[in-house]
Scaffold this active site. Structure first.
Site, PDB file in Angstrom:
ATOM      1  CG  ASP A   1      -0.309   0.006   2.527  1.00  0.00           C
ATOM      2  OD1 ASP A   1       0.906  -0.275   2.601  1.00  0.00           O
ATOM      3  OD2 ASP A   1      -0.987   0.308   3.522  1.00  0.00           O
TER       4      ASP A   1
ATOM      5  CE1 TYR B   1       7.484   3.828   1.009  1.00  0.00           C
ATOM      6  CE2 TYR B   1       7.146   5.356  -0.812  1.00  0.00           C
ATOM      7  CZ  TYR B   1       7.834   4.299  -0.247  1.00  0.00           C
ATOM      8  OH  TYR B   1       8.872   3.703  -0.931  1.00  0.00           O
TER       9      TYR B   1
ATOM     10  CG  HIS C   1       7.410  -5.262   1.238  1.00  0.00           C
ATOM     11  ND1 HIS C   1       7.980  -4.165   1.824  1.00  0.00           N
ATOM     12  CD2 HIS C   1       6.426  -4.790   0.425  1.00  0.00           C
ATOM     13  CE1 HIS C   1       7.369  -3.073   1.395  1.00  0.00           C
ATOM     14  NE2 HIS C   1       6.425  -3.422   0.544  1.00  0.00           N
TER      15      HIS C   1
ATOM     16  CG  PHE D   1       8.123   0.163  -3.823  1.00  0.00           C
ATOM     17  CD1 PHE D   1       8.279  -0.273  -2.519  1.00  0.00           C
ATOM     18  CD2 PHE D   1       7.565  -0.720  -4.743  1.00  0.00           C
ATOM     19  CE1 PHE D   1       7.890  -1.544  -2.130  1.00  0.00           C
ATOM     20  CE2 PHE D   1       7.164  -1.993  -4.363  1.00  0.00           C
ATOM     21  CZ  PHE D   1       7.337  -2.407  -3.049  1.00  0.00           C
TER      22      PHE D   1
END
Length: 219
Positions: free
Chosen positions: A62, A64, A182, A75
């Site tokens: 999801d 930030y 991740h 990202f």
């Protein structure tokens, strides 16, 4: 809220936008915490990379939750913002893999080359990571994946949620499928580092006569 957010060209035909989006938008409008990213950027990943241009899919989790960091691309952060820990780890792996790194955390240069930087949830309440994980975004992500599945493309799946969502659509017969933990500080050392995905994707593209991705490009 729906009227203030333009639908992404090339994707607006997906059933989600006619059926699920109005209700989901109403729920977002009722949120007490500010929604990240700002409404105009919610569909930015899809807008920058329409279906016909997608060559690589990077599927994150999801946005930030820190206000000002989410820019609509998985990202990515706006130029000038400090790099979040996950992006620092991605750039560290890129440096080890390709010997370079973008000049900023703005990854729109990747998006414009056909890298769809998509999260499994497109919004998050400020300060509450995974706060919209069950809001209903998975229906859109499934439709995007179904749209892309017939095409040859590289899947770069970071984290279990990304792997689970992509599993029904990723086909080793026509896709390059790369999975890893991740890149967050909580999991990067469990197998993210050392995967060298950027070179692997470019080698796969080159074998098909396609231009490689300039991973050092930023905006």
């Amino acid at each position: 809220m729906t009227a203030s957010i333009p639908l992404p060209p090339g994707w607006a035909h997906l059933p989600f936008f006619a059926t699920a989006w109005p209700k989901l938008a109403a729920r977002l409008a009722a949120e007490t915490a500010p929604v990240q990213p700002e409404p105009a950027r919610i569909f930015r990943a899809l807008a920058l990379t329409p279906p016909a241009r997608v060559r690589v899919l990077i599927l994150g989790q999801d946005p930030y939750p820190t206000p000002g960091n989410a820019d609509g691309l998985a990202f990515s952060v706006p130029a000038g913002r400090p790099l979040p820990a996950s992006l620092r780890n991605i750039f560290a792996e890129l440096q080890a893999d390709q010997g370079c790194r973008p000049a900023s955390g703005d990854l729109s240069g990747w998006a414009r080359q056909g890298v769809l930087l998509l999260n499994t949830a497109l919004t998050v309440p400020a300060g509450a990571a995974n706060g919209h994980a069950q809001l209903g975004w998975s229906a859109l992500i499934a439709e995007v994946l179904a749209e892309l599945a017939p095409r040859p493309l590289a899947f770069l799946l970071w984290g279990r949620p990304a792997e689970r969502l992509a599993a029904p659509y990723a086909d080793p017969a026509r896709h390059l499928i790369l999975t890893a933990p991740h890149p967050s500080p909580l999991s990067a050392h469990r197998g993210f580092f050392g995967t060298r995905p950027f070179g692997a994707i470019n080698a796969w593209l080159a074998a098909r006569g396609a231009e490689p991705i300039d991973w050092c490009a930023a905006r």
